[in-house]
Design a protein around this motif. Structure first.
Motif, PDB file in Angstrom:
ATOM      1  N   ILE A 176      16.286  21.597   0.333  1.00 21.20           N
ATOM      2  CA  ILE A 176      15.782  20.789   1.434  1.00 21.20           C
ATOM      3  C   ILE A 176      15.021  19.622   0.843  1.00 21.20           C
ATOM      4  O   ILE A 176      14.146  19.788   0.012  1.00 21.20           O
ATOM      5  N   ASN A 177      15.380  18.413   1.276  1.00 23.85           N
ATOM      6  CA  ASN A 177      14.680  17.229   0.791  1.00 23.85           C
ATOM      7  C   ASN A 177      13.333  17.126   1.476  1.00 23.85           C
ATOM      8  O   ASN A 177      13.247  17.102   2.695  1.00 23.85           O
ATOM      9  N   GLU A 178      12.297  17.070   0.681  1.00 22.35           N
ATOM     10  CA  GLU A 178      10.942  16.967   1.200  1.00 22.35           C
ATOM     11  C   GLU A 178      10.484  15.523   1.112  1.00 22.35           C
ATOM     12  O   GLU A 178      10.717  14.868   0.109  1.00 22.35           O
ATOM     13  N   PRO A 179       9.797  15.033   2.144  1.00 26.17           N
ATOM     14  CA  PRO A 179       9.209  13.704   2.014  1.00 26.17           C
ATOM     15  C   PRO A 179       8.113  13.734   0.968  1.00 26.17           C
ATOM     16  O   PRO A 179       7.529  14.776   0.714  1.00 26.17           O
ATOM     17  N   GLU A 180       7.869  12.590   0.375  1.00 30.03           N
ATOM     18  CA  GLU A 180       6.810  12.502  -0.626  1.00 30.03           C
ATOM     19  C   GLU A 180       5.467  12.843  -0.001  1.00 30.03           C
ATOM     20  O   GLU A 180       5.205  12.513   1.151  1.00 30.03           O
ATOM     21  N   LEU A 181       4.628  13.491  -0.765  1.00 36.17           N
ATOM     22  CA  LEU A 181       3.273  13.794  -0.334  1.00 36.17           C
ATOM     23  C   LEU A 181       2.354  12.890  -1.142  1.00 36.17           C
ATOM     24  O   LEU A 181       2.193  13.074  -2.341  1.00 36.17           O
ATOM     25  N   ASP A 182       1.785  11.900  -0.482  1.00 39.28           N
ATOM     26  CA  ASP A 182       0.932  10.919  -1.137  1.00 39.28           C
ATOM     27  C   ASP A 182      -0.523  11.265  -0.864  1.00 39.28           C
ATOM     28  O   ASP A 182      -1.053  10.960   0.205  1.00 39.28           O
ATOM     29  N   LEU A 183      -1.178  11.917  -1.813  1.00 41.74           N
ATOM     30  CA  LEU A 183      -2.563  12.326  -1.624  1.00 41.74           C
ATOM     31  C   LEU A 183      -3.555  11.171  -1.759  1.00 41.74           C
ATOM     32  O   LEU A 183      -4.743  11.363  -1.582  1.00 41.74           O
ATOM     33  N   THR A 184      -3.042   9.961  -2.049  1.00 47.50           N
ATOM     34  CA  THR A 184      -3.914   8.787  -2.016  1.00 47.50           C
ATOM     35  C   THR A 184      -3.981   8.210  -0.606  1.00 47.50           C
ATOM     36  O   THR A 184      -4.833   7.371  -0.325  1.00 47.50           O
ATOM     37  N   ASP A 185      -3.104   8.663   0.281  1.00 52.59           N
ATOM     38  CA  ASP A 185      -3.133   8.260   1.689  1.00 52.59           C
ATOM     39  C   ASP A 185      -4.180   9.112   2.400  1.00 52.59           C
ATOM     40  O   ASP A 185      -4.052  10.337   2.448  1.00 52.59           O
ATOM     41  N   PRO A 186      -5.227   8.500   2.937  1.00 50.31           N
ATOM     42  CA  PRO A 186      -6.315   9.277   3.548  1.00 50.31           C
ATOM     43  C   PRO A 186      -5.848  10.230   4.651  1.00 50.31           C
ATOM     44  O   PRO A 186      -6.367  11.332   4.769  1.00 50.31           O
ATOM     45  N   GLU A 187      -4.866   9.831   5.445  1.00 50.16           N
ATOM     46  CA  GLU A 187      -4.402  10.704   6.530  1.00 50.16           C
ATOM     47  C   GLU A 187      -3.672  11.937   5.981  1.00 50.16           C
ATOM     48  O   GLU A 187      -3.870  13.045   6.473  1.00 50.16           O
ATOM     49  N   GLN A 188      -2.830  11.716   4.979  1.00 43.57           N
ATOM     50  CA  GLN A 188      -2.137  12.864   4.369  1.00 43.57           C
ATOM     51  C   GLN A 188      -3.116  13.776   3.660  1.00 43.57           C
ATOM     52  O   GLN A 188      -3.027  15.000   3.759  1.00 43.57           O
ATOM     53  N   LEU A 189      -4.059  13.207   2.947  1.00 43.93           N
ATOM     54  CA  LEU A 189      -5.066  14.006   2.258  1.00 43.93           C
ATOM     55  C   LEU A 189      -5.877  14.817   3.261  1.00 43.93           C
ATOM     56  O   LEU A 189      -6.157  15.999   3.036  1.00 43.93           O
ATOM     57  N   GLN A 190      -6.226  14.204   4.387  1.00 41.14           N
ATOM     58  CA  GLN A 190      -6.973  14.920   5.417  1.00 41.14           C
ATOM     59  C   GLN A 190      -6.179  16.117   5.942  1.00 41.14           C
ATOM     60  O   GLN A 190      -6.731  17.202   6.128  1.00 41.14           O
ATOM     61  N   ARG A 191      -4.868  15.950   6.181  1.00 43.46           N
ATOM     62  CA  ARG A 191      -4.039  17.067   6.657  1.00 43.46           C
ATOM     63  C   ARG A 191      -3.996  18.198   5.640  1.00 43.46           C
ATOM     64  O   ARG A 191      -4.084  19.371   5.991  1.00 43.46           O
ATOM     65  N   VAL A 192      -3.872  17.855   4.356  1.00 41.44           N
ATOM     66  CA  VAL A 192      -3.827  18.880   3.305  1.00 41.44           C
ATOM     67  C   VAL A 192      -5.158  19.610   3.220  1.00 41.44           C
ATOM     68  O   VAL A 192      -5.204  20.846   3.188  1.00 41.44           O
ATOM     69  N   LEU A 193      -6.250  18.870   3.214  1.00 39.21           N
ATOM     70  CA  LEU A 193      -7.567  19.506   3.117  1.00 39.21           C
ATOM     71  C   LEU A 193      -7.863  20.360   4.344  1.00 39.21           C
ATOM     72  O   LEU A 193      -8.449  21.435   4.225  1.00 39.21           O
ATOM     73  N   LYS A 194      -7.456  19.904   5.517  1.00 37.50           N
ATOM     74  CA  LYS A 194      -7.636  20.698   6.732  1.00 37.50           C
ATOM     75  C   LYS A 194      -6.841  21.995   6.621  1.00 37.50           C
ATOM     76  O   LYS A 194      -7.326  23.070   6.971  1.00 37.50           O
ATOM     77  N   ALA A 195      -5.626  21.899   6.110  1.00 34.85           N
ATOM     78  CA  ALA A 195      -4.794  23.094   5.955  1.00 34.85           C
ATOM     79  C   ALA A 195      -5.425  24.077   4.977  1.00 34.85           C
ATOM     80  O   ALA A 195      -5.348  25.290   5.172  1.00 34.85           O
ATOM     81  N   LEU A 196      -6.070  23.563   3.942  1.00 36.20           N
ATOM     82  CA  LEU A 196      -6.669  24.424   2.922  1.00 36.20           C
ATOM     83  C   LEU A 196      -8.065  24.915   3.306  1.00 36.20           C
ATOM     84  O   LEU A 196      -8.654  25.714   2.585  1.00 36.20           O
ATOM     85  N   ALA A 197      -8.585  24.464   4.447  1.00 38.37           N
ATOM     86  CA  ALA A 197      -9.938  24.820   4.856  1.00 38.37           C
ATOM     87  C   ALA A 197     -10.031  26.186   5.524  1.00 38.37           C
ATOM     88  O   ALA A 197     -11.123  26.644   5.816  1.00 38.37           O
ATOM     89  N   SER A 198      -8.929  26.846   5.737  1.00 39.76           N
ATOM     90  CA  SER A 198      -8.932  28.134   6.422  1.00 39.76           C
ATOM     91  C   SER A 198      -8.612  29.274   5.454  1.00 39.76           C
ATOM     92  O   SER A 198      -7.593  29.232   4.764  1.00 39.76           O
TER      93      SER A 198
END
Length: 112
Positions: free
Chosen positions: A4-26
């Motif tokens: 499955i082709n995954e879109p790039e995950l750009d952790l320098t993008d504040p919105e993407q980083l926020q989604r990742v950190l929110k996911a890891l907060a639980s």
């Protein structure tokens, strides 16, 4: 790797980083990632192992999917989930396994 082709995950993008950190907060989502780190799994097994309901698990899986950390492959009515960013998970699990000594911050007046 997973077909499955995954879109790039750009952790320098504040919105993407926020989604990742929110996911890891639980703690439940961390447990799901640790469970999936052993390999892909369909929904029923994590429900039993983690002791949570299927609707609750589905909610957490959706957040992890939106963060770009896991994905799903469907076979009929069965949905199997897998980690799609294993290179990101290795350092995360290494950090979680470290034992840190608690050291409270010193008060500002102690540094004057």
């Amino acid at each position: 790797m997973n077909g499955i082709n995954e879109p790039e995950l750009d952790l320098t993008d504040p919105e993407q980083l926020q989604r990742v950190l929110k996911a890891l907060a639980s703690p439940i989502r961390i447990a799901i990632l640790q469970f999936l780190h052993n390999g892909p799994s369909c929904v029923t097994l994590p429900c039993m192992k983690l002791g949570i309901s299927q609707p609750n698990l589905s909610k957490h899986l959706q957040i992890l999917r939106e963060a770009g950390l896991i994905n799903c492959r469907s076979r009929g009515t069965q949905h199997c989930y897998f980690i799609c960013r294993p290179t990101l998970m290795g350092p995360l699990f290494g950090l979680l396994e470290q034992k840190h000594a608690y050291r409270p911050c010193s008060k500002p007046e102690q540094h004057e």
